[in-house]
Design a protein around this motif. Structure first.
Motif, mmCIF file in Angstrom:
data_model
loop_
_atom_site.group_PDB
_atom_site.id
_atom_site.type_symbol
_atom_site.label_atom_id
_atom_site.label_comp_id
_atom_site.label_asym_id
_atom_site.label_seq_id
_atom_site.Cartn_x
_atom_site.Cartn_y
_atom_site.Cartn_z
ATOM 1 N N ALA A 11 0.827 -1.211 0.000
ATOM 2 C CA ALA A 11 0.000 0.000 0.000
ATOM 3 C C ALA A 11 0.862 1.263 0.000
ATOM 4 N N ILE A 12 1.891 1.297 0.824
ATOM 5 C CA ILE A 12 2.749 2.485 0.926
ATOM 6 C C ILE A 12 3.545 2.699 -0.359
ATOM 7 N N ILE A 13 4.177 1.641 -0.855
ATOM 8 C CA ILE A 13 4.998 1.783 -2.069
ATOM 9 C C ILE A 13 4.137 2.165 -3.269
ATOM 10 N N ALA A 14 3.006 1.490 -3.441
ATOM 11 C CA ALA A 14 2.139 1.790 -4.587
ATOM 12 C C ALA A 14 1.553 3.199 -4.484
ATOM 13 N N LEU A 15 1.215 3.645 -3.279
ATOM 14 C CA LEU A 15 0.716 5.013 -3.093
ATOM 15 C C LEU A 15 1.786 6.032 -3.469
ATOM 16 N N ILE A 16 3.010 5.787 -3.054
ATOM 17 C CA ILE A 16 4.116 6.695 -3.387
ATOM 18 C C ILE A 16 4.321 6.756 -4.899
ATOM 19 N N ILE A 17 4.317 5.605 -5.554
ATOM 20 C CA ILE A 17 4.477 5.564 -7.011
ATOM 21 C C ILE A 17 3.348 6.335 -7.688
ATOM 22 N N ASP A 18 2.117 6.118 -7.228
ATOM 23 C CA ASP A 18 0.966 6.828 -7.797
ATOM 24 C C ASP A 18 1.138 8.336 -7.671
ATOM 25 N N GLN A 19 1.474 8.803 -6.487
ATOM 26 C CA GLN A 19 1.577 10.246 -6.260
ATOM 27 C C GLN A 19 2.764 10.865 -7.013
ATOM 28 N N ILE A 20 3.873 10.149 -7.103
ATOM 29 C CA ILE A 20 5.032 10.665 -7.849
ATOM 30 C C ILE A 20 4.701 10.763 -9.338
ATOM 31 N N GLN A 90 -3.015 -10.082 1.095
ATOM 32 C CA GLN A 90 -2.275 -8.889 1.504
ATOM 33 C C GLN A 90 -1.877 -8.054 0.285
ATOM 34 N N PHE A 91 -1.383 -8.718 -0.745
ATOM 35 C CA PHE A 91 -1.050 -8.006 -1.978
ATOM 36 C C PHE A 91 -2.305 -7.362 -2.563
ATOM 37 N N ALA A 92 -3.369 -8.132 -2.668
ATOM 38 C CA ALA A 92 -4.603 -7.646 -3.283
ATOM 39 C C ALA A 92 -5.158 -6.433 -2.547
ATOM 40 N N TYR A 93 -5.357 -6.569 -1.249
ATOM 41 C CA TYR A 93 -5.928 -5.460 -0.481
ATOM 42 C C TYR A 93 -4.965 -4.278 -0.372
ATOM 43 N N ALA A 98 -3.940 1.296 -1.854
ATOM 44 C CA ALA A 98 -3.113 2.308 -2.521
ATOM 45 C C ALA A 98 -3.926 3.074 -3.559
ATOM 46 N N GLY A 99 -4.738 2.371 -4.319
ATOM 47 C CA GLY A 99 -5.564 3.033 -5.331
ATOM 48 C C GLY A 99 -6.604 3.943 -4.724
ATOM 49 N N ALA A 100 -7.278 3.452 -3.696
ATOM 50 C CA ALA A 100 -8.306 4.271 -3.033
ATOM 51 C C ALA A 100 -7.679 5.509 -2.392
ATOM 52 N N ASP A 131 -5.713 3.678 -10.469
ATOM 53 C CA ASP A 131 -6.693 2.810 -11.148
ATOM 54 C C ASP A 131 -6.074 1.453 -11.476
ATOM 55 N N VAL A 132 -4.816 1.477 -11.913
ATOM 56 C CA VAL A 132 -4.100 0.222 -12.195
ATOM 57 C C VAL A 132 -4.011 -0.618 -10.924
ATOM 58 N N CYS A 133 -3.659 0.013 -9.813
ATOM 59 C CA CYS A 133 -3.539 -0.696 -8.533
ATOM 60 C C CYS A 133 -4.866 -1.342 -8.129
ATOM 61 N N ILE A 134 -5.947 -0.610 -8.243
ATOM 62 C CA ILE A 134 -7.254 -1.165 -7.886
ATOM 63 C C ILE A 134 -7.572 -2.383 -8.736
ATOM 64 N N ASN A 135 -7.289 -2.301 -10.023
ATOM 65 C CA ASN A 135 -7.579 -3.425 -10.903
ATOM 66 C C ASN A 135 -6.669 -4.624 -10.642
ATOM 67 N N ILE A 136 -5.402 -4.375 -10.348
ATOM 68 C CA ILE A 136 -4.500 -5.471 -9.963
ATOM 69 C C ILE A 136 -5.040 -6.138 -8.696
ATOM 70 N N GLY A 137 -5.453 -5.342 -7.726
ATOM 71 C CA GLY A 137 -6.004 -5.880 -6.482
ATOM 72 C C GLY A 137 -7.236 -6.734 -6.718
ATOM 73 N N ILE A 138 -8.125 -6.291 -7.579
ATOM 74 C CA ILE A 138 -9.339 -7.061 -7.881
ATOM 75 C C ILE A 138 -8.989 -8.384 -8.548
ATOM 76 N N VAL A 139 -8.072 -8.339 -9.510
ATOM 77 C CA VAL A 139 -7.650 -9.581 -10.182
ATOM 78 C C VAL A 139 -7.029 -10.547 -9.172
#
Length: 150
Positions: A11-20, A90-93, A98-100, A131-139
């Motif tokens: 969640a932290i790493i993906a959020l950072i990537i999203d914001q950067i 854990q990966f999925a959620y 991160a997406g939310a 959006d990519v993160c949310i979809n990866i999580g759903i898959v």
């Protein structure tokens, strides 16, 4: 963070990537709608301000969407704090959180979400890393559900 450490790290790493990535788009493109083709006619970076949900659904719904992002984010954090999740969960959620959070931060701070990934070959709506993160999580959740049912 001792319980479900993968969730928190993802969640932290993906959020950072999203914001950067969103920040880089905002500082690199002076005007909304500016585009840079990476593969002409197929894939571009295009600066869009989205007042709706993922893939531009619910345009103008930023008011209630920011609260939905907050509720989903808090719900996922409480869930991960209380429950012991499998590694795949854990990966999925973590990706979903991160997406939310990524789009929620944009909605609260700016009143819109910065989108920039533009697949023109299939005329797909412009989207972002959250959006990519949310979809990866759903898959991953679908995969985990199928795996657990066997």
């Amino acid at each position: 963070m001792k319980k479900n450490p993968i969730f928190w790290i993802v969640a932290i790493i993906a959020l950072i990537i999203d914001q950067i990535t969103k920040y880089l788009v905002v500082i690199s493109f002076p005007e909304i709608g500016d585009t840079m083709p990476l593969w002409q006619g197929v894939f571009h970076f295009t600066y869009v301000q989205n007042t709706g949900a993922a893939f531009s659904f619910f345009q103008g719904g930023v008011g209630w969407l920011k609260w939905l992002s907050l509720i989903v984010s808090l719900g996922l954090m409480i869930f991960a704090w209380k429950e012991k999740l499998s590694k795949i969960e854990q990966f999925a959620y973590g990706f979903i959180l991160a997406g939310a959070l990524g789009n929620g931060v944009d909605r609260f701070l700016f009143g819109y979400v910065v989108d920039f990934l533009d697949f023109r070959l299939i005329n797909f709506p412009v989207f972002n890393m959250a959006d990519v993160c949310i979809n990866i999580g759903i898959v991953l959740l679908i995969y985990a559900t199928i795996k657990m049912s066997r």
